[in-house]
Design an enzyme around this catalytic site. Structure first.
Site, PDB file in Angstrom:
ATOM      1  N   GLU A 100     -21.518-119.329  83.349  1.00  0.00           N
ATOM      2  CA  GLU A 100     -21.867-119.860  82.024  1.00  0.00           C
ATOM      3  C   GLU A 100     -21.296-118.938  80.952  1.00  0.00           C
ATOM      4  OE1 GLU A 100     -26.187-121.273  82.055  1.00  0.00           O
ATOM      5  OE2 GLU A 100     -26.026-120.164  83.949  1.00  0.00           O
ATOM      6  N   GLU A 146     -35.465-117.375  90.895  1.00  0.00           N
ATOM      7  CA  GLU A 146     -34.079-116.966  90.634  1.00  0.00           C
ATOM      8  C   GLU A 146     -33.750-115.766  91.504  1.00  0.00           C
ATOM      9  OE1 GLU A 146     -32.978-115.871  86.682  1.00  0.00           O
ATOM     10  OE2 GLU A 146     -33.809-117.684  85.761  1.00  0.00           O
ATOM     11  N   GLU A 181     -23.764-111.275  83.107  1.00  0.00           N
ATOM     12  CA  GLU A 181     -24.587-112.442  82.803  1.00  0.00           C
ATOM     13  C   GLU A 181     -23.796-113.738  82.849  1.00  0.00           C
ATOM     14  OE1 GLU A 181     -27.930-112.844  82.157  1.00  0.00           O
ATOM     15  OE2 GLU A 181     -28.090-110.807  82.916  1.00  0.00           O
TER      16      GLU A 181
END
Length: 406
Positions: A320, A266, A329
């Site tokens: 998301e 990631e 985030e």
């Protein structure tokens, strides 16, 4: 119904196919209640020219969606499954019922057992199950004759390091060595990679006065930072973080250091954040992600390992909206859920990063009027939403159903 499904599959654009030299992948997280179907993700991947995808679970329907696409998958074994697969019978049952049926139509290359288990909120509970789960899943694959086809590993947070600067002085946290050392033995024995989630953004956000933004953004014009002990100069923070992991592996297990490859599972940069999240902007996200793609596209290694090309999975395909934590985030995606790009991005990948690529709507291959296989890709944030293409597919399905009915 089988005829209808076949026709729908034929209507979908061709997804990229991973080749041995395709080094760039992308994380396909699905922690959201407004995300499009997987079929739309396949179209976006085709336009991006990316033939490798990391999933965080092994949902059977999602695995079937990638069947016969040529896209190579890294499939996650969720944290909540660790206890169940940490026994030989549990692991064998899981592999036989979830993974084996998807093969070989779905190209599963790696299973990641848990994500950031050793540094997560439930580390004390999950850590004892991590290595047994990895071993049992590998043994189950071997029993089914799949161990040469599917590797087993886990993804670590960079927080497993006690220190990372300068890279040559890096070492693992001492409290984690009883777990990490046998994991390194496992990697060396099975030939699986050591995965790390590496984010220069976090280092910059925590100390914007002490970390140069251009260094964290991987800007090619930055002069680099020297490592006084090794004499190596680091042009950007990402390769410095990767080499820090290599040095930590060598300090913990010198035998494993000669055999284990470090891959970035990631990395990314948020396009938005809370007021106190310094640097989380669309411009910085575009610069960072574009530079990562450039870096990977060059096929080079790190200063410590110059002969081994750097392998990276970008985070992430979509924003998301249900991820917990600060606003950043929920804003790592290259795309919004409706398929529109979050920001403009232009990058170049090797022609063989994907054997096929196609651009539709806001995603184009072969920018500047060149051919689509030229290796140049661009994402235009001003383009129209891609949501229309799957609505159109649904309309086609309705027409086909009517035709079948008559």
């Amino acid at each position: 119904m089988p005829l209808l499904l076949l026709l729908l599959v034929l209507l979908l654009p061709a997804a990229p196919e991973a080749t041995p030299s395709a080094l760039l992948g992308i994380n396909y997280g699905r922690v959201g209640n407004n995300l499009p179907p997987t079929t739309s993700a396949l179209q976006l991947l085709a336009g991006l020219g990316v033939g490798r995808v990391r999933l965080y679970d092994a949902d059977p329907a999602t695995l079937r969606s990638f069947a016969n696409t040529g896209v190579e998958l890294v499939v996650g074994v969720p944290d909540e499954c660790l206890a169940a697969v940490s026994t030989p019978s549990g692991a064998f049952s899981w592999v036989r019922s979830v993974i084996q049926p998807a093969l070989p139509a779905t190209k599963i290359a790696v299973l990641t057992v848990g994500n950031e288990v050793l540094t997560g909120a439930n580390s004390s509970t999950l850590s004892p199950s991590l290595l047994p789960a990895m071993q049992c899943i590998h043994d189950a694959l071997a029993q089914l004759g799949l161990d040469r086809q599917v590797a087993v590993t886990t993804a670590h947070n960079l927080g497993v390091l006690a220190t990372s600067y300068p890279p040559s002085s890096a070492y693992f946290r001492k409290d984690l060595l009883p777990v990490l050392c046998p994991i390194l033995d496992f990697h060396a024995r099975t030939g699986s990679p050591f995965l790390v989630n590496a984010y220069p953004y976090f280092a910059y956000a925590e100390d914007p006065a002490g970390v140069e933004l251009e260094y964290a953004l991987l800007e090619p014009g930055h002069g680099g930072v020297p490592d006084p002990s090794s004499g190596l100069r680091y042009p950007n923070m990402l390769v410095a973080q990767v080499d820090a992991v290599y040095h930590a592996i060598a300090a913990a297990n010198r035998a494993a250091a000669r055999a284990v490859e470090v891959r970035v599972s990631e990395t990314g940069w948020p396009s938005a954040g809370d007021g106190n999240e310094t640097g989380a902007t669309p411009r910085n996200a575009a610069r960072y992600n574009g530079n990562v793609m450039r870096l990977v596209g060059e096929g080079k290694g790190t200063p410590l390992r110059p002969d081994g090309a750097l392998r990276v999975y970008m985070f992430a395909l979509f924003n998301e909206n249900m991820k917990p934590g600060p606003s950043s985030e929920r804003n790592y995606g290259l795309f919004k859920p409706d398929g529109t790009p979050v920001y403009e991005l232009a990058y170049r990948l090797p022609k063989d990063n994907a054997t096929t690529s196609s651009g539709t709507g806001s995603i184009t291959g072969g920018g500047g009027g060149g051919p689509q296989n030229s290796g140049y890709y661009s994402i235009s944030a001003s383009a129209t939403a891609n949501v229309g293409w799957w609505t159109w597919t649904q309309a086609c399905a309705a027409v086909l159903l009517m035709m079948i009915a008559f």
